[in-house]
Write a protein that holds these residues in place. Structure first.
Motif, PDB file in Angstrom:
ATOM      1  N   UNK C 190      65.674   8.534   4.001  1.00 47.30           N
ATOM      2  CA  UNK C 190      66.709   9.437   4.705  1.00 47.30           C
ATOM      3  C   UNK C 190      66.207  10.298   5.688  1.00 47.30           C
ATOM      4  N   UNK C 191      64.550   9.945   5.827  1.00 51.71           N
ATOM      5  CA  UNK C 191      63.576  10.182   6.617  1.00 51.71           C
ATOM      6  C   UNK C 191      63.689  10.201   7.847  1.00 51.71           C
ATOM      7  N   UNK C 192      63.770  11.163   8.921  1.00 54.38           N
ATOM      8  CA  UNK C 192      63.186  10.276  10.390  1.00 54.38           C
ATOM      9  C   UNK C 192      61.715  10.344  10.362  1.00 54.38           C
ATOM     10  N   UNK C 196      56.782  14.987  12.243  1.00 55.43           N
ATOM     11  CA  UNK C 196      54.879  15.331  12.073  1.00 55.43           C
ATOM     12  C   UNK C 196      55.748  15.825  10.481  1.00 55.43           C
ATOM     13  N   UNK C 197      54.555  15.337   9.642  1.00 54.70           N
ATOM     14  CA  UNK C 197      55.227  15.446   8.077  1.00 54.70           C
ATOM     15  C   UNK C 197      55.656  16.924   7.716  1.00 54.70           C
ATOM     16  N   UNK C 198      54.315  17.786   8.110  1.00 52.16           N
ATOM     17  CA  UNK C 198      53.981  19.478   7.927  1.00 52.16           C
ATOM     18  C   UNK C 198      55.409  20.494   8.215  1.00 52.16           C
ATOM     19  N   UNK C 199      55.799  19.622   9.842  1.00 48.01           N
ATOM     20  CA  UNK C 199      56.973  20.433   9.889  1.00 48.01           C
ATOM     21  C   UNK C 199      58.997  19.879   9.303  1.00 48.01           C
ATOM     22  N   UNK C 201      58.606  19.858   5.718  1.00 50.81           N
ATOM     23  CA  UNK C 201      59.442  20.794   5.319  1.00 50.81           C
ATOM     24  C   UNK C 201      60.502  21.607   5.253  1.00 50.81           C
ATOM     25  N   UNK C 202      60.068  22.744   6.301  1.00 45.80           N
ATOM     26  CA  UNK C 202      61.091  23.408   7.677  1.00 45.80           C
ATOM     27  C   UNK C 202      61.800  22.530   7.730  1.00 45.80           C
ATOM     28  N   UNK C 203      62.057  21.586   7.936  1.00 48.16           N
ATOM     29  CA  UNK C 203      63.372  21.470   7.990  1.00 48.16           C
ATOM     30  C   UNK C 203      64.113  20.672   7.487  1.00 48.16           C
ATOM     31  N   UNK C 204      63.761  20.331   6.127  1.00 50.60           N
ATOM     32  CA  UNK C 204      64.777  19.844   5.057  1.00 50.60           C
ATOM     33  C   UNK C 204      64.690  20.762   4.477  1.00 50.60           C
ATOM     34  N   UNK C 205      64.105  21.863   4.448  1.00 50.25           N
ATOM     35  CA  UNK C 205      64.852  23.213   3.583  1.00 50.25           C
ATOM     36  C   UNK C 205      65.998  24.014   4.335  1.00 50.25           C
ATOM     37  N   UNK C 206      65.577  23.847   5.912  1.00 45.18           N
ATOM     38  CA  UNK C 206      66.567  24.634   6.789  1.00 45.18           C
ATOM     39  C   UNK C 206      68.421  23.940   6.774  1.00 45.18           C
ATOM     40  N   UNK C 207      67.954  22.820   7.329  1.00 42.70           N
ATOM     41  CA  UNK C 207      69.063  21.661   7.090  1.00 42.70           C
ATOM     42  C   UNK C 207      70.179  22.211   5.677  1.00 42.70           C
TER      43      UNK C 207
END
Lengths: 221, 221, 221, 221
Positions: C190-192, C196-199, C201-207
């Motif tokens: 399900x990853x795009x 970038x791997x670092x940001x 996490x933040x996207x996963x959290x916010x989504x």
DNA sequence: GATGAATGAGGGTTCATTCAT
DNA sequence: CATGAATGAACCCTCATTCAT
């Protein structure tokens, strides 16, 4: 030195160690590497299979360990003869032949084990076999002949290395002829069946010595 | 003569017979009797396992059959040398040594098979092995030396039977040293590593011949 | 409370207790319950196997004990968030999502242990697992949503119990996706991969937060 | 395609193939990969162990084969729903939830097998698991949501990939909650024990649908 | 006769648990 | 209490042999 056996095996009391080794040597010598059964060995040694594998990890390691152990036992005999400085080369050779016949009778299981080792089909296993005994033997024999050449006892025209190889071949084959089934039968084809079995040993010793003397030593006049 | 193979095998066309025997020899020589796998043999020979067992009944019989077959192939070589009436004993011995080195290279699989046979652990199996080759060899060698003693070439004081035995031991060991893994490594311990591998064969032949000559033959002056 | 561990274990000095538990957690998390080896655990913990069995009687008990121990560690994190009276429901949910991602990275071994527990095949064992953590979590989540419904933050038409269940499913799955091999690979589908791997996490959290907000909360205008 | 099973297995008559697969699925689902016993499987399938290993070579391969086989069975169900062009997104989601509850009851063994697969401890084995089902599922779900965004049904602000991931997490967790012991007990902690078991399924379906609808779809007015 | 799928006894190895020291 | 050597049941896998087709 090597890692075929666990430290805990080495810490065992000698009686138990020997019981295990005897059982393993007997099984491997009797049935060959492939047919030897670790459960039988455990039963013979009156310990559990688990312990066998605790001490040696694998059947292979157990085999390699006892091969090394057996080799060391045989080494010492031959070493004493070759290193005995009071003996002439001729005397050493005769002593070696006599030793071969004697140990073949006394330590028949060890000889069989050695034979079994020399006939492992599995190439991977072969490459792991300890060579210390052969190394030891070949070096002593070569050195003995070289010294004999310097002292004038041994024929100077021989290549000491290859002559030692032939001598070793004679001795090893003789050993197998006494201890191992197939070689024993082959040996019988060269026997004179009229001669009494007891005095036969002496004849084998003297004839083999004669053969080696003719091949290796300068003729005395 | 023997019943290792079924009549139906002998009725097979020779090409198929040979394919089967080649496959079996290769498998037994490569992996040893115990590890040899009848299903592999069938696959190598491009026939079905069922057929293997139809022709030979058991793995053991198949083994015994090919041992006999292989022995016959080797026999013929040695026979020609020993029976050649134009050769002196010395020439025969040299020819035998040369033959050993050559066949070891050319028919390495057959030698390995022979070695595998000589090291069967299973005592029951051993007792069933055909002895024709050893019988043949031992008789020829003994006869050769006896004739040599009558002609004055061979040392009269030797026991021809036991001298033949020692000679055979030298030749057999040399054969194994060229063909079989364990013996090859043992052989290397007697090698002089400085010498070029190609001329080494010739040196081995001449030194082994020298050794046998010294042991067996009356010195020429 | 329970009897998974012996009294004598609890009397041990804390450093030793922790050493043992760490070793057990690591082994169970690494290899799974069945493959975990009590002898290894003892070695990792630098104590004897005998002691392990003295403290815990069985491997099963040891496992149950550390499951309970591990659960308690995780519980406290989630408890703090849910019980924080200064936070709105939305803030609590976001904090929970963030917590999941963070603890998955920081306490990966514990998460894996928890996962291992949830996938025990042995039915008998399952029935003995302590439920305190799930009990604790489910009660807090349900209570949180019920309070949210009273305060008007959470959609009134939802069944609080089943909504809490779905929320928990999201959070638990996310935790496994960060910590456990199989789930990680599934997550990657399900990853795009462009991001970038670092940001990420933040996207996963916010989504994930967005997803839960849409499912649970009354839309703000 | 893959090589987990031998050609000869594929040539077996379908009844026998299914008997073997059923037996294997049941054993692996009941006891987990490590505890599953190949001898039991053979007995359950009324064939010999030898045949099992003839068809699949190793226990691992047998497991991987049935995982793939089971996945394919589940795939088809979900595929039909997602690809049905007569359904709106909302209808598809409801159908998926309903499907999950139904298949969890009907194919409980398959779900358990899937769960067992997802919780393999052995990392090496994990890397060999076929991913076709997850690949298939994730792609369909993502595509469904993307199409929904284009048609205006799905919230445009969502990241379709991560939203699909959360949706899948809900569905998978629900499936486990119906089929797998540990998850079932966890599920019960969210149950309202007053409600009749029969009508509970319907409530679970409608609430889960509600949850997903709130998370994913644009509100109708 | 030929095929090759099927059989199942047998063996190396592991590991939770015990117990003498 | 602590140790760690010892136990032995249990399990995966092999392969010579059979036999229905």
């Amino acid at each position: 030195m090597n890692n075929f056996a666990n430290e805990s095996f080495k810490r065992l009391n000698p009686e138990k160690q020997e019981r295990i080794l005897k059982a393993a040597i007997a099984e491997f010598a009797d049935r060959g590497y492939e047919l030897a059964n670790t459960n039988h060995i455990a039963k013979r040694a009156k310990i559990s299979v688990g312990s066998i594998f605790h001490y040696f990890n694998t059947k292979e390691n157990l085999f390699l360990y006892i091969v090394q152990y057996g080799s060391a036992l045989i080494e010492t005999h031959a070493g004493k003869v070759v290193d005995d400085e009071t003996l002439s080369i001729a005397q050493k050779i005769e002593a070696l032949v006599r030793l071969v016949v004697r140990t073949s009778r006394e330590e028949i299981t060890l000889i069989r084990l050695y034979h079994e080792m020399s006939s492992i089909g599995n190439q991977e296993l072969i490459s792991k076999l300890p060579r210390s005994m052969e190394q030891f033997t070949s070096e002593r024999y070569i050195k003995m002949l070289e010294e004999g050449q310097r002292s004038g006892e041994v024929k100077p025209e021989l290549n000491a290395r290859l002559a030692a190889f032939s001598m070793d071949n004679i001795l090893l084959s003789l050993q197998f002829a006494y201890a191992c089934d197939y070689y024993r039968i082959r040996f019988q084809m060269y026997n004179n069946p009229e001669i009494d079995q007891e005095e036969y040993d002496e004849q084998v010793i003297s004839e083999t010595f004669q053969f080696l003397k003719g091949a290796l030593l300068v003729a005395e006049d």
